[in-house]
Design an enzyme around this catalytic site. Structure first.
Site, PDB file in Angstrom:
ATOM      1  N   SER A  90       6.497  -4.492  -2.217  1.00 55.02           N
ATOM      2  CA  SER A  90       5.915  -3.194  -2.639  1.00 55.02           C
ATOM      3  C   SER A  90       6.147  -2.111  -1.480  1.00 55.02           C
ATOM      4  O   SER A  90       7.407  -2.065  -1.169  1.00 55.02           O
ATOM      5  CB  SER A  90       4.449  -3.213  -3.127  1.00 55.02           C
ATOM      6  OG  SER A  90       3.999  -2.391  -3.698  1.00 55.02           O
ATOM      7  N   TRP A  91       5.201  -1.356  -1.076  1.00 53.68           N
ATOM      8  CA  TRP A  91       5.161  -0.542   0.146  1.00 53.68           C
ATOM      9  C   TRP A  91       5.990  -1.322   1.124  1.00 53.68           C
ATOM     10  O   TRP A  91       6.566  -0.837   2.080  1.00 53.68           O
ATOM     11  CB  TRP A  91       4.071   0.316   0.555  1.00 53.68           C
ATOM     12  CG  TRP A  91       3.904   0.639   1.989  1.00 53.68           C
ATOM     13  CD1 TRP A  91       3.167   0.162   3.067  1.00 53.68           C
ATOM     14  CD2 TRP A  91       4.845   1.695   2.471  1.00 53.68           C
ATOM     15  NE1 TRP A  91       3.697   0.522   4.295  1.00 53.68           N
ATOM     16  CE2 TRP A  91       4.549   1.784   3.867  1.00 53.68           C
ATOM     17  CE3 TRP A  91       5.594   2.721   1.731  1.00 53.68           C
ATOM     18  CZ2 TRP A  91       5.145   2.720   4.694  1.00 53.68           C
ATOM     19  CZ3 TRP A  91       6.010   3.520   2.656  1.00 53.68           C
ATOM     20  CH2 TRP A  91       5.917   3.613   4.358  1.00 53.68           C
ATOM     21  N   GLY A  93       0.916  -1.322   0.010  1.00 52.82           N
ATOM     22  CA  GLY A  93      -0.157   0.028   0.188  1.00 52.82           C
ATOM     23  C   GLY A  93       0.770   1.199   0.063  1.00 52.82           C
ATOM     24  O   GLY A  93       1.405   1.518  -1.071  1.00 52.82           O
ATOM     25  N   ASP A 147       7.286  -5.526 -13.938  1.00 51.38           N
ATOM     26  CA  ASP A 147       6.567  -4.790 -12.783  1.00 51.38           C
ATOM     27  C   ASP A 147       6.323  -3.288 -13.181  1.00 51.38           C
ATOM     28  O   ASP A 147       7.214  -2.526 -13.506  1.00 51.38           O
ATOM     29  CB  ASP A 147       7.440  -4.794 -11.597  1.00 51.38           C
ATOM     30  CG  ASP A 147       6.432  -4.232 -10.348  1.00 51.38           C
ATOM     31  OD1 ASP A 147       5.449  -3.549 -10.618  1.00 51.38           O
ATOM     32  OD2 ASP A 147       7.040  -4.664  -9.117  1.00 51.38           O
ATOM     33  N   HIS A 191       3.847  -7.165 -10.932  1.00 52.88           N
ATOM     34  CA  HIS A 191       4.324  -6.557  -9.426  1.00 52.88           C
ATOM     35  C   HIS A 191       3.543  -7.690  -8.278  1.00 52.88           C
ATOM     36  O   HIS A 191       4.295  -7.878  -7.270  1.00 52.88           O
ATOM     37  CB  HIS A 191       3.497  -5.513  -9.485  1.00 52.88           C
ATOM     38  CG  HIS A 191       3.713  -4.641  -8.009  1.00 52.88           C
ATOM     39  ND1 HIS A 191       4.907  -3.978  -7.694  1.00 52.88           N
ATOM     40  CD2 HIS A 191       2.708  -4.395  -7.042  1.00 52.88           C
ATOM     41  CE1 HIS A 191       4.513  -3.647  -6.371  1.00 52.88           C
ATOM     42  NE2 HIS A 191       3.068  -3.824  -6.050  1.00 52.88           N
TER      43      HIS A 191
END
Length: 412
Positions: free
Chosen positions: A180-181, A113, A336, A364
């Site tokens: 990711s985040w 996120g 990605d 991703h």
């Protein structure tokens, strides 16, 4: 087979607890979630270190080279054996859960996120008989409260929350896993508390630099996904399109709930439609959930408009020396679009000691087959590395490590 060592009157074993971050051996064992099996762990009984039945101890089939092949398949679905809420500030309370082996090697899962929250499938990257798997929803996300709240919500607030959760659960040190985040937060946490981290697995690298945000939110990725981009773009009037992050921030923080909701759906849909190499319609449907999309969009945009609350654009790369000694894996999908490979490549160059794996046929998402396989494989490698490190530590100190030293099936 490694046989449990028998303690003698001169042995230091009886004067030491097991050299590990796990539950002390003289405490009662919590029940193991797998019904009908003996609990896992190391216990000083009858003046010896007893090792209980475990898939960790069981011998895996050998390949022709004599090496145990690494598992790459996701583990079956499991349920938590513990869950709860932890008050981390005057405003925020976070939800957490534990699954797998209560006396296993601790690992904390950091979701993406920011704002996405955790899901049951996140547990499947880890061997449930080896790992004590800790998941939590970051501030404002998932089941944490207040929902979608931006107050007191920054990168280093979350870093502090991870430490509070570790202390609350009585875990001296743990493995860190994030994509990711979650990779951003994993790096920030590990660089702040390197002495609490036993290993790191990162996926879909996001360093929260301006060029990464510009790529995804200011038109770069639109060249690949114009059909997904146009609904995102068209929600913003032409005279505000010089900065979409700022334009969406205005609407995601609007006093009009309907404007917030529509902006949140447009923001969430743009990311969900680009997260897989081949679009995943089940994943895209998540954007239709008002509760999910509001937290996802508001919190994510809040972090991005504030440049991740990091001191500089290159902060995470500049501080790699603090974690260079930690065993780590970097896993990146070649195609990605959300977090393009340039960031993983830059991290790899700054941190060549970390094992770097490019998945040639993936985007991703952690749930794409090739990416998921490499994530499971990395965790399996860290299991072996942990055993080796712990065995060396045991030899130096004369103490036992409850999980890592359990190399033999107890037949008594």
């Amino acid at each position: 087979m490694i046989r449990p060592l028998r303690a003698t009157s001169a042995s230091p074993v009886l004067r030491r607890s097991c050299s590990s971050s796990l539950t002390p051996p003289l405490l009662p064992r919590p029940p193991h979630p797998a019904a009908g099996r003996r609990g896992l762990g190391c216990h000083l009984l009858r003046r010896r270190c007893r090792c209980c039945c475990s898939s960790v101890a069981a011998a895996a089939p050998m390949d022709l080279s004599g090496q145990q092949p690494l598992r790459k398949d996701l583990y079956p679905h499991i349920e938590p054996y513990d869950s709860g809420f932890l008050k981390v500030s005057g405003v925020h309370t976070i939800y957490y859960e534990q699954s797998g082996n209560p006396q296993g090697h601790p690992v904390v899962f950091l979701h993406g996120g920011p704002g996405a929250g955790t899901s049951p499938g996140n547990r499947r990257f880890f061997d449930p008989e080896f790992f004590r798997i800790v998941l939590f929803d970051q501030r404002g996300a998932g089941r944490s409260t207040p929902h979608a709240c931006l107050e007191e919500n920054s990168t280093f607030d979350l870093v502090a929350d991870i430490e509070k959760l570790r202390q609350h659960l009585g875990i001296p040190e743990w493995q860190v896993f994030g994509g990711s985040w979650g990779s951003t937060l994993a790096l920030a946490y590990s660089q702040t508390h390197p002495d609490k981290v036993t290993g790191i697995v990162l996926r879909g690298i996001f360093l929260l630099r301006k060029k990464e945000l510009d790529w995804f939110y200011e038109g770069g990725a639109a060249a690949i996904f114009p059909d997904a981009w146009e609904p995102f773009r068209d929600f913003i009037p032409e005279d505000e399109r010089n900065c979409f992050i700022a334009a969406y921030n205005k609407r995601l923080t609007s006093s009009d709930a309907d404007v917030q909701a529509e902006a949140a759906k447009r923001w969430a849909m743009w990311e969900l439609m680009t997260a897989h190499l081949t679009q995943n319609h089940e994943n895209i449907k998540r954007g239709e959930d008002d509760k999910f999309s509001l937290a996802f969009a508001r919190i994510e945009n809040h972090y991005f408009v504030n440049k991740g609350f990091l001191p500089s654009d290159s902060h995470l790369l500049d501080n790699v020396d603090k974690i260079r000694h930690i065993k780590a894996f970097i896993i990146q999908g070649r195609y990605d679009v959300c977090c393009p490979m340039m960031s993983a490549w830059d991290l790899h160059k700054a941190w060549p000691e970390a094992e770097f794996k490019v998945v040639p046929d993936a985007g991703h998402s952690a749930n794409e087959v090739g990416v998921a396989s490499e994530l499971v494989s990395a965790n399996e490698k860290l299991k072996s590395f942990g055993r080796s490190e712990s065995t060396q530590r045991c030899r130096r100190t004369g103490a036992f490590s409850p999980v890592f030293f359990c190399a033999a099936r107890n037949t008594e």
